[in-house]
Design a protein around this motif. Structure first.
Motif, PDB file in Angstrom:
ATOM      1  N   LEU A 165      70.142   8.936  29.698  1.00 53.81           N
ATOM      2  CA  LEU A 165      68.753   9.213  30.057  1.00 53.81           C
ATOM      3  C   LEU A 165      68.368   8.382  31.281  1.00 53.81           C
ATOM      4  CD1 LEU A 165      66.881   9.220  26.607  1.00 53.81           C
ATOM      5  CD2 LEU A 165      67.490  11.195  28.023  1.00 53.81           C
ATOM      6  N   THR A 166      67.954   9.062  32.341  1.00 51.97           N
ATOM      7  CA  THR A 166      67.552   8.379  33.570  1.00 51.97           C
ATOM      8  C   THR A 166      66.105   8.662  33.960  1.00 51.97           C
ATOM      9  OG1 THR A 166      68.251  10.217  34.997  1.00 51.97           O
ATOM     10  CG2 THR A 166      69.923   8.567  34.424  1.00 51.97           C
ATOM     11  N   GLY A 167      65.478   9.661  33.336  1.00 46.80           N
ATOM     12  CA  GLY A 167      64.117  10.045  33.689  1.00 46.80           C
ATOM     13  C   GLY A 167      64.047  10.962  34.891  1.00 46.80           C
ATOM     14  N   ALA A 168      65.204  11.322  35.450  1.00 45.64           N
ATOM     15  CA  ALA A 168      65.221  12.128  36.677  1.00 45.64           C
ATOM     16  C   ALA A 168      64.638  13.527  36.482  1.00 45.64           C
ATOM     17  CB  ALA A 168      66.648  12.239  37.206  1.00 45.64           C
ATOM     18  N   ASP A 169      64.712  14.067  35.249  1.00 42.60           N
ATOM     19  CA  ASP A 169      64.213  15.427  35.028  1.00 42.60           C
ATOM     20  C   ASP A 169      62.814  15.460  34.429  1.00 42.60           C
ATOM     21  OD1 ASP A 169      65.017  14.402  32.618  1.00 42.60           O
ATOM     22  OD2 ASP A 169      65.924  16.253  31.880  1.00 42.60           O
ATOM     23  N   VAL A 170      62.088  14.332  34.447  1.00 43.04           N
ATOM     24  CA  VAL A 170      60.686  14.327  34.016  1.00 43.04           C
ATOM     25  C   VAL A 170      59.871  15.150  35.004  1.00 43.04           C
ATOM     26  CG1 VAL A 170      58.650  12.885  33.618  1.00 43.04           C
ATOM     27  CG2 VAL A 170      60.906  12.092  32.885  1.00 43.04           C
ATOM     28  N   LYS A 171      58.939  15.944  34.476  1.00 40.24           N
ATOM     29  CA  LYS A 171      58.153  16.853  35.318  1.00 40.24           C
ATOM     30  C   LYS A 171      56.664  16.749  35.033  1.00 40.24           C
ATOM     31  CE  LYS A 171      61.874  20.309  35.559  1.00 40.24           C
ATOM     32  NZ  LYS A 171      62.271  21.692  35.235  1.00 40.24           N
ATOM     33  N   ASP A 172      55.879  17.186  35.999  1.00 39.62           N
ATOM     34  CA  ASP A 172      54.439  17.326  35.816  1.00 39.62           C
ATOM     35  C   ASP A 172      54.188  18.242  34.620  1.00 39.62           C
ATOM     36  OD1 ASP A 172      51.714  17.597  36.081  1.00 39.62           O
ATOM     37  OD2 ASP A 172      51.805  18.856  37.868  1.00 39.62           O
TER      38      ASP A 172
END
Length: 348
Positions: A165-172
């Motif tokens: 888990l890196t948070g790279a695919d977090v979205k609005d």
């Protein structure tokens, strides 16, 4: 002149090792037998079931919460705090904690107190599912005042390369969930101790915000270990990022797992501020902005999930014993804006 004359008792150290061997053995898991006595410890990643793992490592301490433990003579739970501060940092990257080592230093070794501390470490390791494979006990007269000691911990975990888990695919539009803390955890105790001193209440006196216990016992409530519930939620699918809320609180820790273009919009009215923080705020005259940057304020772990996974992930956490709050959402971040905004703290 002997080493004992100089203040170091090797026999006491050996007695401690013998006393804690069963504690370490009780934490054995696949990949490690958790035995003590060697110069190092082996861990077999294949035996633990990994194909293409990335190793994740952390180190931490308990901070000045140790002073409360010493002054209140409550040594049985700081070991849990020590493990929690390390393994909760590992799991936010999707890593399963594999093994743990501790460093315990004191001026004069008290075998009974040390065994109590390490029993707490073993308890924490069992809660996290990791093996206590070794550590160091250092007796250093002249370095520490009588009765004082220090603790540090080191944890190593693993995650499959394609599951990190890196948070790279977090979205609005993603949802922010908050997992309840068990109390102050292990941050901000320099301020806590100043407030307690100002209040004039002793550690053994009745707790003003919890009439069922003493002030020392209430403040020594150990840091919650979120490992097993978080791993279950990750397996359920939909978890995009996690943040362990330690020093810096929500406003400093949540942005660490978000892309620079996004902001965490958190509603402070979405959960009830635990009584301990209300008491600290009122008794110490602590400004709300400082409170939210010093303490977890009731949220020990933040979870960012896809909207269509919110119900599933929430239920998984509840099934694993967590108290879950929907505390906000991810929005686009304006130029120059903070990475996390906590609104409605005036309702606390």
């Amino acid at each position: 002149m002997t080493y004992r004359d100089a203040g170091v008792d090797i026999d006491a150290g050996e007695s401690l090792v013998e006393a804690i061997k069963p504690l370490a053995k009780s934490t054995a898991r696949s990949g490690s037998d958790a035995g003590l006595g060697g110069f190092g410890a082996f861990f077999d990643l294949k035996a633990a079931g990994y194909r293409d793992p990335l190793l994740v490592s952390t180190t931490d301490g308990v901070g000045t919460k140790l002073k409360v433990a010493i002054e209140a003579s409550r040594h049985d739970s700081v070991g849990i705090d020590l493990v929690a501060m390390c393994v909760n940092d590992l799991v936010v990257q999707g890593a399963e904690p594999l093994f743990f080592l501790d460093y315990f230093a004191t001026g004069k070794l008290d075998v009974a107190a040390a065994r109590s501390i390490i029993a707490g470490i073993a308890d924490g390791c069992k809660q996290a599912g990791c093996a206590l494979v070794g550590g160091e006990t250092a007796e250093m007269p002249g370095m520490y005042a009588k009765g004082d000691y220090d603790l540090a911990g080191f944890a190593v975990g693993a995650v499959e390369r394609d599951q990190a888990l890196t948070g790279a695919d977090v979205k609005d539009g993603d949802v922010i969930l908050g997992l309840a803390s068990s109390g102050v955890h292990s941050n901000g105790f320099s301020l806590v101790r100043r407030i307690v001193e100002q209040s004039g209440i002793g550690w053994t006196e009745l707790c003003p915000f919890d009439q069922k216990t003493s002030l020392g016992e209430a403040l020594m409530t150990p840091t919650r270990i979120y490992v097993k519930s978080v791993i279950a939620a990750i397996k359920a699918g939909g978890v995009k990022a996690l943040a362990h809320i330690t020093g810096g609180g929500l406003v400093d820790n949540v942005p660490r797992v978000l892309p620079d273009t996004l902001q965490a919009d958190i509603d402070g009215a979405s959960w009830k501020l635990p009584a301990v923080f209300g008491w600290l705020m009122k008794t110490g005259g602590v400004p709300r902005d400082d409170l939210i940057r010093t303490f977890n304020c009731g949220i020990g772990m933040v979870v960012v999930v896809a909207p269509d996974a919110e119900a599933r992930v929430t239920q998984t956490f509840k099934d694993n014993g967590e108290t879950v709050h929907r505390i906000g959402g991810i929005v686009k971040r304006a130029d120059g804006a903070e990475g996390c905004v906590v609104r409605n703290t005036d309702r606390w």
